[in-house]
Scaffold this active site. Structure first.
Site, PDB file in Angstrom:
ATOM      1  N   TYR A 139      86.128 -17.501  42.317  1.00 39.81           N
ATOM      2  CA  TYR A 139      84.942 -18.584  41.618  1.00 39.81           C
ATOM      3  C   TYR A 139      85.266 -19.789  40.794  1.00 39.81           C
ATOM      4  CZ  TYR A 139      80.996 -21.553  42.749  1.00 39.81           C
ATOM      5  OH  TYR A 139      79.691 -22.557  42.820  1.00 39.81           O
ATOM      6  N   ARG A 176      82.382 -13.372  41.217  1.00 40.73           N
ATOM      7  CA  ARG A 176      82.319 -14.379  40.503  1.00 40.73           C
ATOM      8  C   ARG A 176      82.106 -13.935  39.362  1.00 40.73           C
ATOM      9  NH1 ARG A 176      77.112 -18.819  42.289  1.00 40.73           N
ATOM     10  NH2 ARG A 176      77.662 -20.300  40.628  1.00 40.73           N
ATOM     11  N   THR A 218      78.510 -15.098  45.066  1.00 39.97           N
ATOM     12  CA  THR A 218      79.769 -15.259  45.045  1.00 39.97           C
ATOM     13  C   THR A 218      80.642 -16.241  45.287  1.00 39.97           C
ATOM     14  OG1 THR A 218      80.897 -13.574  46.326  1.00 39.97           O
ATOM     15  CG2 THR A 218      79.897 -12.820  43.803  1.00 39.97           C
ATOM     16  N   ARG A 234      72.519 -24.236  45.807  1.00 44.36           N
ATOM     17  CA  ARG A 234      71.708 -25.022  44.679  1.00 44.36           C
ATOM     18  C   ARG A 234      72.753 -25.518  43.332  1.00 44.36           C
ATOM     19  NH1 ARG A 234      70.608 -22.917  39.586  1.00 44.36           N
ATOM     20  NH2 ARG A 234      72.412 -21.395  39.637  1.00 44.36           N
ATOM     21  N   LYS A 235      73.151 -25.103  43.054  1.00 48.31           N
ATOM     22  CA  LYS A 235      73.473 -26.271  41.506  1.00 48.31           C
ATOM     23  C   LYS A 235      75.138 -26.028  41.276  1.00 48.31           C
ATOM     24  CE  LYS A 235      72.032 -27.051  37.100  1.00 48.31           C
ATOM     25  NZ  LYS A 235      71.294 -26.189  36.161  1.00 48.31           N
ATOM     26  N   HIS A 279      80.141  -8.903  53.973  1.00 50.44           N
ATOM     27  CA  HIS A 279      79.239  -8.100  53.059  1.00 50.44           C
ATOM     28  C   HIS A 279      79.984  -6.845  52.373  1.00 50.44           C
ATOM     29  CE1 HIS A 279      77.483 -12.227  51.737  1.00 50.44           C
ATOM     30  NE2 HIS A 279      76.767 -11.705  52.582  1.00 50.44           N
ATOM     31  N   THR A 330      80.308 -17.378  49.570  1.00 51.83           N
ATOM     32  CA  THR A 330      80.874 -17.016  50.685  1.00 51.83           C
ATOM     33  C   THR A 330      80.459 -18.692  51.819  1.00 51.83           C
ATOM     34  OG1 THR A 330      78.767 -15.089  50.356  1.00 51.83           O
ATOM     35  CG2 THR A 330      80.384 -15.755  52.273  1.00 51.83           C
ATOM     36  N   THR A 331      79.632 -19.230  51.145  1.00 56.39           N
ATOM     37  CA  THR A 331      79.831 -20.576  51.862  1.00 56.39           C
ATOM     38  C   THR A 331      80.811 -21.442  51.913  1.00 56.39           C
ATOM     39  OG1 THR A 331      76.943 -20.356  51.183  1.00 56.39           O
ATOM     40  CG2 THR A 331      77.294 -22.508  52.411  1.00 56.39           C
ATOM     41  N   TRP A 332      80.918 -21.389  50.396  1.00 56.24           N
ATOM     42  CA  TRP A 332      82.268 -22.723  50.707  1.00 56.24           C
ATOM     43  C   TRP A 332      83.793 -22.077  50.673  1.00 56.24           C
ATOM     44  CZ3 TRP A 332      83.932 -23.440  44.009  1.00 56.24           C
ATOM     45  CH2 TRP A 332      84.371 -24.068  43.812  1.00 56.24           C
TER      46      TRP A 332
HETATM   47  P1  A3P Z   1      74.511 -21.356  41.971  1.00 50.48           P
HETATM   48  O1  A3P Z   1      73.074 -20.387  42.951  1.00 50.48           O
HETATM   49  O2  A3P Z   1      74.745 -20.572  41.094  1.00 50.48           O
HETATM   50  O3  A3P Z   1      74.471 -22.529  42.746  1.00 50.48           O
HETATM   51  P2  A3P Z   1      76.901 -17.614  48.276  1.00 50.48           P
HETATM   52  O4  A3P Z   1      77.570 -18.872  49.066  1.00 50.48           O
HETATM   53  O5  A3P Z   1      77.938 -16.154  48.402  1.00 50.48           O
HETATM   54  O6  A3P Z   1      75.412 -17.189  48.974  1.00 50.48           O
HETATM   55  O7  A3P Z   1      76.845 -18.060  47.206  1.00 50.48           O
HETATM   56  C1  A3P Z   1      75.908 -19.176  46.606  1.00 50.48           C
HETATM   57  C2  A3P Z   1      76.610 -20.106  45.410  1.00 50.48           C
HETATM   58  O8  A3P Z   1      77.681 -20.628  45.868  1.00 50.48           O
HETATM   59  C3  A3P Z   1      75.264 -20.541  44.868  1.00 50.48           C
HETATM   60  O9  A3P Z   1      75.202 -21.199  43.979  1.00 50.48           O
HETATM   61  C4  A3P Z   1      75.393 -22.162  45.153  1.00 50.48           C
HETATM   62  O10 A3P Z   1      75.134 -22.955  45.406  1.00 50.48           O
HETATM   63  C5  A3P Z   1      77.104 -21.659  46.089  1.00 50.48           C
HETATM   64  N1  A3P Z   1      77.614 -22.338  46.689  1.00 50.48           N
HETATM   65  C6  A3P Z   1      77.816 -22.955  47.647  1.00 50.48           C
HETATM   66  N2  A3P Z   1      78.366 -24.057  48.353  1.00 50.48           N
HETATM   67  C7  A3P Z   1      79.089 -24.989  47.067  1.00 50.48           C
HETATM   68  C8  A3P Z   1      80.344 -25.375  47.398  1.00 50.48           C
HETATM   69  N3  A3P Z   1      80.876 -26.106  47.959  1.00 50.48           N
HETATM   70  N4  A3P Z   1      81.270 -25.906  46.686  1.00 50.48           N
HETATM   71  C9  A3P Z   1      80.874 -25.019  45.006  1.00 50.48           C
HETATM   72  N5  A3P Z   1      79.292 -23.616  45.113  1.00 50.48           N
HETATM   73  C10 A3P Z   1      79.009 -23.843  46.385  1.00 50.48           C
END
Ligand code: A3P
Length: 325
Positions: A221, A155, A69, A291-292, A132, A71-73
């Protein structure tokens, strides 16, 4: 028990055989513990450890998310916001360290790791920890008003499902066939997904955030994509690091948004080539977390029927909550 972990190990051994099981997304099956689907090893042990031992501090910032949803961002954004007076933007730790290494998972902190309970206790305040776990599974002491604060992000379920399906296929051992979208869709709709059902996870934090907005900052998100500056300013206020007028006029909020953008992070060497070691067994290429990074990509994969069914489940589950996607 001389070692606090031993007590939890005993409880784990007694509990595990009694739990309902379902086919998982990877080689491991999932088990249902207190209504939530978890991997029987890392996730269940981690959660039991939190339930039995974690001592929250009022200064702790817990980032709570359902996987995929954002997390990384958010890890990057919160880390950059809270530590903005410590680091310059030209030699910022996020330029050379993956977001997950800057902001550890509480769930995997002690179990399966070489770290100890004391290491967690020794971390200086404010501690940034992520989880989580659904709110319902966290010990009551964490739900107390003063114990710690949560930032939650949710999200659109269609994008969560597709993001998860593609992520899981990258992580699946090469000797296994990929999981089909149809199969992933069925599992997700039935709630059989790590830390699922998804809707229950979201609703738990949503309802608690309405009751106590000082304790839980609830984000989407989609809003973060639409209005990153406004959201980062809210993060600053909520974490106790509000942006001053002077900082705003110097463009500090913009710098943080730029540093943590998908474009910037995904093109860094560390995020293209390094791995994230969550535990002894769980090692993931950093690039799989990028990813995207767009809103609405799920629709490009799902059939019209799938979209309709997922939307129907979402409206039924959220119908009187005030939350919409
Ligand atoms: P998509 O697979 O739709 O591209 P998590 O961090 O919770 O695992 O979520 C991963 C999702 O967040 C992926 O979505 C990833 O591409 C997206 N993501 C990771 N870093 C991001 C960023 N800096 N800005 C926007 N989306 C990001």
């Amino acid at each position: 028990y001389p070692n606090p972990i031993e007590k939890t190990s005993e409880r784990y051994k007694e509990t595990l055989p009694k739990l309902p099981k379902a086919k998982g997304w990877m080689t491991e099956h999932l088990v249902r513990y207190q209504g939530v689907w978890l991997t029987p090893n890392a996730a269940l042990k981690g959660l039991m450890w939190i339930q039995d031992h974690f001592k929250p501090r009022p200064t702790d910032i817990l980032l709570a998310t359902f996987p995929k949803t954002g997390t990384t961002w958010l890890k990057a954004l919160i880390f950059a916001t809270v530590n903005r007076t410590r680091y310059g933007f030209s030699d910022h730790p996020l330029l050379t360290t993956g977001p997950h290494d800057c902001f550890p998972f509480l769930d995997a902190y002690v179990y399966e790791n070489d770290r100890s309970f004391d290491d967690l206790e020794k971390l200086p305040s404010p501690r940034l920890l992520s989880t989580h776990a659904p709110l319902t599974l966290l010990q009551t002491s964490m739900a107390d008003e003063q114990s710690c604060r949560f930032v939650y992000i949710c999200r659109d379920p269609k994008d969560v499902l597709v993001s998860k399906w593609l992520f899981m296929n990258k992580l699946r051992p090469k000797q296994l066939p990929p999981i089909s979208l149809e199969e992933a869709f069925e599992l997700f709709c039935q709630g059989i997904s790590h830390y699922g059902p998804y809707w229950d996870h979201v609703l738990g934090y949503w309802k608690a955030s309405l009751e106590n907005p000082e304790k839980i900052l609830f984000l989407k998100y989609e809003d973060l994509q639409k209005e990153p500056f406004a959201v980062v300013k809210r993060l600053g206020e909520f974490t106790g690091h509000p942006f001053s007028v002077e900082e705003e006029s110097r463009g500090v909020v913009q710098e943080i948004v730029k540093l943590c953008s998908f474009e910037n992070l995904s093109n860094l060497e560390v995020n293209k080539t390094s791995v994230q070691k969550f535990s002894r067994d769980i090692v993931v290429d950093n690039r799989h977390f990028f990813r995207k990074g767009q809103v609405g990509d799920g629709k490009n994969y799902l059939t019209a029927e799938m979209t309709q069914r997922l939307n129907a489940i979402t409206s039924e589950k959220l119908h009187d909550s005030g939350l919409v996607f």
